[in-house]
Scaffold this motif. Structure first.
Motif, PDB file in Angstrom:
ATOM      1  N   ASP A 215     -12.000 -20.039 -26.765  1.00  0.00           N
ATOM      2  CA  ASP A 215     -12.269 -20.895 -25.607  1.00  0.00           C
ATOM      3  C   ASP A 215     -12.318 -22.371 -25.996  1.00  0.00           C
ATOM      4  O   ASP A 215     -11.749 -23.228 -25.318  1.00  0.00           O
ATOM      5  CB  ASP A 215     -13.589 -20.499 -24.945  1.00  0.00           C
ATOM      6  N   GLN A 218      -9.012 -23.827 -26.341  1.00  0.00           N
ATOM      7  CA  GLN A 218      -8.168 -23.730 -25.140  1.00  0.00           C
ATOM      8  C   GLN A 218      -6.927 -22.867 -25.370  1.00  0.00           C
ATOM      9  O   GLN A 218      -5.842 -23.124 -24.825  1.00  0.00           O
ATOM     10  CB  GLN A 218      -7.754 -25.122 -24.661  1.00  0.00           C
ATOM     11  N   ASN A 243      -7.008 -16.400 -21.377  1.00  0.00           N
ATOM     12  CA  ASN A 243      -7.897 -17.473 -20.939  1.00  0.00           C
ATOM     13  C   ASN A 243      -8.079 -17.412 -19.424  1.00  0.00           C
ATOM     14  O   ASN A 243      -7.124 -17.201 -18.671  1.00  0.00           O
ATOM     15  CB  ASN A 243      -7.313 -18.820 -21.355  1.00  0.00           C
ATOM     16  N   ARG A 245      -8.336 -19.463 -17.168  1.00  0.00           N
ATOM     17  CA  ARG A 245      -7.544 -20.333 -16.290  1.00  0.00           C
ATOM     18  C   ARG A 245      -6.191 -19.725 -15.934  1.00  0.00           C
ATOM     19  O   ARG A 245      -5.561 -20.127 -14.943  1.00  0.00           O
ATOM     20  CB  ARG A 245      -7.348 -21.706 -16.944  1.00  0.00           C
TER      21      ARG A 245
END
Length: 402
Positions: A215, A218, A243, A245
């Motif tokens: 995390d 990213q 992830n 997102r």
């Protein structure tokens, strides 16, 4: 030997060795980066599962616990090992299948016209290379190869040199399977993103032995096996990280009933389950997930930072013994000397090692051979002692001497 014993005496994690079957024997196991020792508690965990959960609850187990295991273990793995918040990790399939799903999902999520290239390296594990070659063929994509130093690994500069407006996805290993080189995960991920592309990391040789921080860096996607430093046993299922997102609307290519929204509805048509559950396909391998829980518990108790510190000390001692014993006998270190640039194994090359390996195994000295003439010395921090390493390296020196 006195130095090895002192290192063991000073090791704050030394007591963890007692949790592993066979650790008390005279065998020198230097291949924990291929298959970890089983935990003693695994015997009880599996027996209890058979007697109470499977034998006692029978089919009710699916509703009561089993269906949730991939995400429950995934969340703990993310917390204790991967540096990933809940809801982004699941246990599913083999590493090969998981990587296929993630690479295809990453390609589908890659945006922008003209992005038709996948970047990979010539020193990556064969499965990774074969998968990418196959995907490129079926999707009509172009491969961009990095050819790193075989005794090191892919560098940030090499990634920057081959990524650009045509790059869709970059596929790399965090720790190189042969050299043990530890890639700059944060820097390379940032460079890939600067090029407008996505990255898929293979964590097979790093999960459970080094700090990762998915995390914080990213990272887009990651996969890894659980039978090396996570001690899940031969063929234990892999994990997938996506992830958060990317999860909304993300598509993976292997549609199976367990990845469908409301799997037991048995309805026509496929509608993916929301979140990381949508990366499941077939029925979870419940029995095969039981052993890994004990190891994740141990790592969480010890702390991945402490595990990494011992890993660095073990490989430093291995390099020290190489310098004293094997370098003068014509061996070549094929691993970075900087402990911050290597994982939890080193590779030493010598023309005699291919023939020597079977002799070492017969004598209960178990390193791993990698063609053309490399011995990998794999050091699992919670189960390997400094004395065990010393004994194994001493036996290698003795055989080289003839």
């Amino acid at each position: 030997m006195a130095r090895a014993r002192q290192l063991d005496a000073d090791d704050p994690l030394a007591a963890y060795r007692g949790h592993f079957i066979g650790a008390e024997s005279s065998l020198s196991y230097l291949d924990g980066n291929s298959l970890g020792r089983p935990l003693k508690r695994t015997r009880d965990d599996i027996s209890r599962f058979i007697e109470e959960s499977w034998g006692g609850r029978l089919i009710r187990g699916w509703d009561e616990e089993w269906l949730d295991l991939p995400q429950a273990i995934g969340d703990q793995l993310g917390r204790a090992v991967l540096g990933a918040a809940a809801g982004q990790v699941t246990i599913a399939d083999s590493t090969t299948v998981v990587l296929y799903k993630l690479i295809r999902a990453a390609l589908a999520a890659s945006t922008g016209p003209g992005r038709n290239e996948i970047v990979l390296d010539t020193e990556n594990f064969p499965t990774d290379r074969y998968l990418v070659e196959g995907i490129a063929k079926e999707q009509g994509l172009t491969l961009r190869w990095i050819t790193p130093d075989a005794a090191a690994g892919v560098t940030l500069e090499e990634v920057r040199a081959v990524t650009g407006p045509a790059t869709a996805v970059v596929v790399l290993s965090h720790v190189a399977y042969r050299s043990g080189h530890l890639a700059d995960l944060r820097g390379i991920t940032e460079a890939v993103h600067d090029a407008g592309a996505l990255v898929v990391w293979d964590l097979c040789h790093s999960a459970g032995s080094v700090e990762i921080g998915l995390d914080a860096s990213q990272v887009d996607f990651a996969a890894g096996c659980t039978y090396k430093y996570l001690n899940g046993g031969p063929g234990s299922p892999a994990f997938a990280y996506v992830n958060a997102r990317h999860l909304p609307g993300l598509a993976q290519p292997i549609w199976g009933w367990m990845g469908r929204k409301d799997a037991f509805e048995m309805a026509a048509g496929y509608e993916a389950a929301p979140g990381i559950r949508g990366f499941l396909s077939g029925t979870p391998t419940v029995l095969a997930m039981i052993p890994m829980r004990g190891m994740v518990d141990l790592i969480e108790e010890a702390g991945i930072e402490s595990v990494r510190r011992k890993s660095s000390l073990l490989t430093a001692f291995a390099v020290e013994l190489y310098d004293s014993w094997l370098a003068p006998r014509g061996a070549q270190l094929s691993t970075p000397r900087d402990p911050d640039q290597r994982g939890s194994h080193i590779t030493v090359d010598h023309p005699a090692f291919r023939e020597m390996t079977s002799v070492l195994w017969e004598r209960d000295i178990i390193p791993d051979f990698r063609a053309p003439h490399g011995l990998r010395i794999g050091l699992s921090p919670l189960s390997t002692s400094f004395s065990e390493l010393y004994d194994g390296m001493a036996a290698i020196r003795q055989l080289v001497d003839g």
